[in-house]
Design an enzyme around this catalytic site. Structure first.
Site, PDB file in Angstrom:
ATOM      1  CG  ASP A 222       9.915   8.744  -8.730  1.00  0.00           C
ATOM      2  OD1 ASP A 222       9.026   9.364  -9.354  1.00  0.00           O
ATOM      3  OD2 ASP A 222       9.910   8.596  -7.498  1.00  0.00           O
ATOM      4  N   GLY A 223       8.347   6.162 -10.473  1.00  0.00           N
ATOM      5  CA  GLY A 223       7.142   6.070 -11.275  1.00  0.00           C
ATOM      6  C   GLY A 223       6.537   7.417 -11.625  1.00  0.00           C
TER       7      GLY A 223
ATOM      8  CG  ASP B 223      -0.190  -3.321  -7.200  1.00  0.00           C
ATOM      9  OD1 ASP B 223      -0.482  -2.815  -6.095  1.00  0.00           O
ATOM     10  OD2 ASP B 223       0.000  -4.540  -7.359  1.00  0.00           O
TER      11      ASP B 223
END
Length: 251
Positions: A118-119, A136
């Site tokens: 998970d970013g 992005d």
């Protein structure tokens, strides 16, 4: 950071291939990313070329972190044309990662790696700092709320080295666009530059941890030193857009 994400929680994208290009979609109505079949390392969409404008501010980054893999266009471009950089790509959707070979994303090695995570958590628990942080990361529903919160942008600021730069892709005309931009400005102490990609579809935001923008004097667009001719040819129009936006902001 352990990965506990269930693959069934993620939308499976599909690939549409024409005679000249290959594109990744979550729905038929909106393209996520596109790559050229004859030249899979080329940046085929204008917003990706604009995102690479960070080279105006840091032409030779040593560590790049990307949140969002997609078809790997930005990752492939950086891997090919920035040989001095170590690149780590964070992608939460395993179905997207499964398509990496189909889109010619390089295999993992000492200077390139794709991580399933998970970013927002990855940035929060940062195990490393970077010179460039590229965001992005759209899913089937748009920009995930966890990747545009005030806390997330605060964490992005902390993840960067002094003088580092964050590059964020936002949708043009989104109802919360100004809210997101205000959060970025707050986290980065108002050192942010918003650039329309020229197609009225995306706005690319550059945010610096420091006063990097002050080092650029708007004028004649020059390609960054040591940048490959092929790469420079793709990016010069984007550099001009960024230089123009910077000139407007400094008035």
């Amino acid at each position: 950071m352990p990965d506990t994400q269930d693959a069934t929680q993620h939308v499976k994208p599909f690939v549409y291939e024409s005679l000249t290009s290959k594109a990744l979609y979550f729905s038929i109505s909106e393209i996520q990313i596109r790559t050229q079949i004859k030249d899979p390392h080329a940046l085929d969409l204008e917003y990706t070329r604009t995102m690479m404008g960070f080279l105006l501010f840091n032409p030779q980054p040593r560590n790049i972190v990307m949140v969002g893999l997609g078809a790997g266009s930005l990752a492939k471009f950086c891997h090919r044309y920035l040989p001095q950089a170590r690149i780590q790509v964070v992608e939460v959707n395993p179905h997207v990662i499964a398509l990496r070979k189909q889109f010619h994303v390089p295999p993992d090695d000492d200077r390139f790696r794709v991580v399933r995570a998970d970013g927002a958590q990855y940035v929060h628990y940062r195990s490393t700092r970077c010179d460039v942080l590229m965001i992005d990361a759209f899913d089937a529903h748009g920009l995930p709320s966890r990747l545009c919160s005030q806390r997330f942008y605060d964490d992005c600021f902390e993840m960067l080295q002094p003088g580092g730069i964050m590059v964020v892709n936002l949708h043009y005309g989104h109802s919360d666009h100004e809210v997101h931009l205000d959060r970025i400005r707050r986290s980065f102490k108002d050192c942010a530059l918003a650039v329309d990609d020229g197609e009225l579809s995306n706005v690319i935001v550059f945010a610096c941890k420091g006063h990097t923008f002050e080092q650029i004097r708007p004028g004649v667009v020059r390609r960054p030193r040591n940048l490959d001719d092929t790469a420079a040819e793709q990016l010069l129009a984007a550099f001009a857009l960024i230089t123009s936006a910077l000139k407007d902001q400094q008035r």
